[in-house]
Every structure is written in C-alpha cells, then in structure tokens.
Design a protein around this motif. Structure first.
Motif, PDB file in Angstrom:
ATOM      1  N   ALA A 160       0.763  -1.244   0.000  1.00 14.03           N
ATOM      2  CA  ALA A 160       0.000   0.000   0.000  1.00 14.03           C
ATOM      3  C   ALA A 160       0.796   1.298   0.000  1.00 14.03           C
ATOM      4  N   MET A 163       0.648   3.300  -3.120  1.00 21.31           N
ATOM      5  CA  MET A 163      -0.689   3.486  -3.687  1.00 21.31           C
ATOM      6  C   MET A 163      -1.038   4.971  -3.727  1.00 21.31           C
ATOM      7  N   ARG A 168      -5.967   3.312  -6.496  1.00 19.24           N
ATOM      8  CA  ARG A 168      -7.079   2.821  -5.678  1.00 19.24           C
ATOM      9  C   ARG A 168      -8.400   2.876  -6.458  1.00 19.24           C
ATOM     10  N   GLU A 172     -11.023  -0.109  -7.433  1.00 26.35           N
ATOM     11  CA  GLU A 172     -12.436   0.013  -7.096  1.00 26.35           C
ATOM     12  C   GLU A 172     -13.304  -0.257  -8.318  1.00 26.35           C
ATOM     13  N   VAL A 179      -9.793  -1.705  -0.979  1.00 26.99           N
ATOM     14  CA  VAL A 179      -8.566  -1.028  -1.389  1.00 26.99           C
ATOM     15  C   VAL A 179      -8.502   0.413  -0.884  1.00 26.99           C
ATOM     16  N   LYS A 180      -9.641   1.060  -0.708  1.00 25.45           N
ATOM     17  CA  LYS A 180      -9.620   2.450  -0.248  1.00 25.45           C
ATOM     18  C   LYS A 180      -9.082   2.573   1.169  1.00 25.45           C
TER      19      LYS A 180
END
Length: 236
Positions: A160, A163, A168, A172, A179-180
């Motif tokens: 992450a 990211m 992200r 999604e 993932v958020k």
C-alpha cells in the motif's frame, strides 16, 4: 446400507437445489454480474463430497484444493497472500499455479495475474513493488485492461505505501471495496474483473495492527478460494 444412505443423500441434495433454483438451471439466461455475485456460494452446495480411504471417510479435494467441484463454465481458484516478508504468495487457477515462489514470479508488493474472462487463459502475471517501486508501472498495467479481464491479486509484505488515488480508483472499478482502506503491511487478496457492475464477493483484508498481528510487524496470511463464472463471449 451405505448405498441406500448415499441415494437418500443425493435425493435430499437434489430437492434442496431444485427448490432453491426453482427447478431451472441457474446458469441459463443469467447476467454475468448476477452469476459473479452468487458464485461465492456455489462451493457450499457440495460440502458433503467425501471419499473413503481404508474405510475412513475423508473430504475430497478438487482443483486448487477446493473442498467442492465448481459448476460447469466456472473457474476454480485459490489465492494465498504472503506471510510477513518470508513466505511468498500463491495464485492457483484451475489446478495450475500461476504465481508462486517455485515459478519465481512473485515479489514484495502486489502480485497480479490477468486472465481472459471468456477462455480462462492466463494473459500476464507481474509483481509491483509498492514500497520502493514506481506506482506509474502499476497504472500503465491496469489502465488498458479489456472488458471481461479477470484480475487476481495477492499481497506480499507491503502492498500500500506507493498506492495513490488513481491506483485505488482503478481497483475500485474492478470491484474492490477494501482497497480504499488498504494501508502499510495489510494483507490483501482480491479477485476483480474489468466491467463488473457489482462489487466483487471475492476479497479479504487483514489490517496490520500491533495488537492483533500474528507475526512481529505483520498480520497473518490470508487464504481465499472459490468458483468464478466465465463471461459469455461478447457479441460482434
């Protein structure tokens, strides 16, 4: 007596499935999105499959180690995230290991396998270092995905740190809800698809927390399996 018991069990299962699906095939005239949403329940319909070895009942194992076979036109899969920064992740599809340490194609960060959603063929498998790598490479990989492409993701160590908002958002759009919130050293496994209308039922996340971590500095590894419906060919 065993034969009679087996016949009774088969009859009960048939009645249960027939009642559940209204006597019609669940695979006919069903939208791909609905099939995707319901497919996570399919292995549970066959949990009674056992085999006898030396007189002792033992659960049967199917493709990728599943406890039940997948229905026709479905792909069996198993995802295992990495454990800490020591044990590498695995991606299995239809009893074929797509990514593993044995194949020498996994690494720190995100391990992603792209699969043709119509044929089930592997398109590409790559790893992206999300600690010291460049997120631009991940964006270039995800942006041009074709409609119906299946995306298998397994984390290793840290997935992450690099990211950004766009990466992200791209996940999604593939059906991810976790993932958020994905953060430093969280464990994550996910199966999504380009063009999916609903959120994917195939996703797990284990938060990195010093109060609950199984390993020093890392949460436990995640393991997820199931059956994914193949997408009908696109009309031309």
């Amino acid at each position: 007596m065993r034969a009679v018991a087996a016949l009774i069990m088969v009859g009960l299962v048939w009645l249960l499935v027939n009642n559940f699906f209204g006597g019609e095939s669940v695979h006919q005239n069903m939208l791909w999105g609905l099939m995707w949403s319901c497919s996570c329940l399919l292995p549970a319909l066959a949990v009674m499959n056992v085999e006898c070895v030396s007189g002792e009942p033992r659960p049967r194992k199917y493709k990728c180690g599943l406890s039940a076979p997948c229905p026709p036109k479905h792909l069996a899969f198993r995802l295992v995230s990495g454990a800490a920064n020591v044990i590498a992740p695995k991606v299995c599809l239809e009893d074929q290991m797509l990514m593993s340490s044995v194949k020498n194609n996994v690494g720190r960060g995100l391990n992603i396998a792209l699969v043709n959603g119509v044929t089930g063929d592997l398109l590409e498998a790559r790893t992206f270092d999300m600690w010291a790598g460049d997120v631009t490479e991940l964006l270039k990989f995800l942006r041009p995905l074709h409609e119906g492409t299946l995306v298998f993701v397994a984390s290793f160590d840290d997935a992450a740190t690099k990211m950004n908002d766009e990466s992200r958002r791209l996940f999604e759009e593939l059906g991810s809800t976790a993932v958020k919130e994905l953060a430093f050293r969280d464990s994550w496994v996910f199966v999504g698809a380009k063009g999916i209308e609903n959120k994917s039922p195939f996703e797990q996340r284990m938060k990195n927390s010093k109060n609950s971590n199984k390993y020093e500095g890392w949460p436990e590894s995640l393991e997820m399996d199931g059956c994914i419906p193949l997408r009908p060919p696109l009309d031309h």
